[in-house]
Motif scaffolding. Structure first.
Motif, short mmCIF file in Angstrom:
data_model
loop_
_atom_site.label_atom_id
_atom_site.label_comp_id
_atom_site.label_asym_id
_atom_site.label_seq_id
_atom_site.Cartn_x
_atom_site.Cartn_y
_atom_site.Cartn_z
N ASN A 201 41.34 37.08 40.53
CA ASN A 201 42.02 38.24 39.95
C ASN A 201 43.08 38.76 40.91
OD1 ASN A 201 42.49 40.03 37.89
ND2 ASN A 201 41.05 41.53 38.66
N ASN A 202 44.23 39.12 40.38
CA ASN A 202 45.40 39.62 41.10
C ASN A 202 45.99 38.62 42.09
OD1 ASN A 202 45.42 42.16 39.82
ND2 ASN A 202 43.82 42.87 41.19
N GLY B 268 37.70 39.38 35.65
CA GLY B 268 37.90 39.21 37.08
C GLY B 268 36.76 38.57 37.85
N THR B 269 35.66 38.24 37.19
CA THR B 269 34.51 37.75 37.93
C THR B 269 34.57 36.26 38.25
OG1 THR B 269 33.32 37.41 35.85
CG2 THR B 269 32.98 39.51 36.99
N GLY C 128 41.85 42.15 35.11
CA GLY C 128 41.03 43.36 35.20
C GLY C 128 39.56 43.06 35.40
N VAL C 129 38.73 44.05 35.11
CA VAL C 129 37.29 43.96 35.36
C VAL C 129 36.63 42.91 34.47
CG1 VAL C 129 35.13 45.25 35.27
CG2 VAL C 129 37.20 46.36 36.09
N MET C 130 36.99 42.86 33.19
CA MET C 130 36.31 41.95 32.26
C MET C 130 36.57 40.48 32.57
SD MET C 130 34.35 43.55 30.30
CE MET C 130 33.92 42.27 29.15
#
Length: 123
Positions: A32-33, A14-15, A10-12
């Motif tokens: 991510n993904n 994924g960077t 997710g966003v947290m």
């Protein structure tokens, strides 16, 4: 035959890429993904995920399994609460800042092996 691994942080989370370790050897950095397939020569292998200082516990996964890498919600909640105590403590009192600092240190120690959850979806 093999083990399929999917990163879904997710966003947290994924960077930055997550390093996938199989039997202690780094084999791939996952975005991510992103999905990766491990060709298992054995009936079971040990896998682990790391991202800089944060990591996961090592788990043993059987051949023909699907593993999902997710953020541990407990570790994330502890980190957010610690930061809230730090920022609110600036306005309130040094004791609240102390609680925030201790909470951040405890969270960092906890997150070294618990930031990611490795969930076996199918075996």
């Amino acid at each position: 035959m093999g083990i399929q691994i999917k990163r879904n942080t997710g966003v947290m989370g994924g960077t930055m890429p997550v390093s996938l370790l199989v039997e202690g050897q780094k084999v791939k950095k996952l975005s991510n993904n992103e999905e990766y397939r491990i060709d298992a020569n054995q009936s079971a292998v040990k896998i682990k995920a790391n991202q800089m200082y944060f990591g996961s516990a090592e788990i043993e996964v059987e051949d023909q399994s699907i593993v999902e890498i997710k953020i541990n919600q407990t570790a994330l909640l502890l980190l957010v609460l610690s930061f809230v105590f730090l920022f609110v403590g600036v306005v309130m009192s040094p004791i609240v800042i102390g609680v925030g600092v201790v909470g951040t240190i405890v969270t960092m120690i906890y997150a070294t092996k618990n930031w990611f959850d490795l969930k076996v979806m199918k075996s």
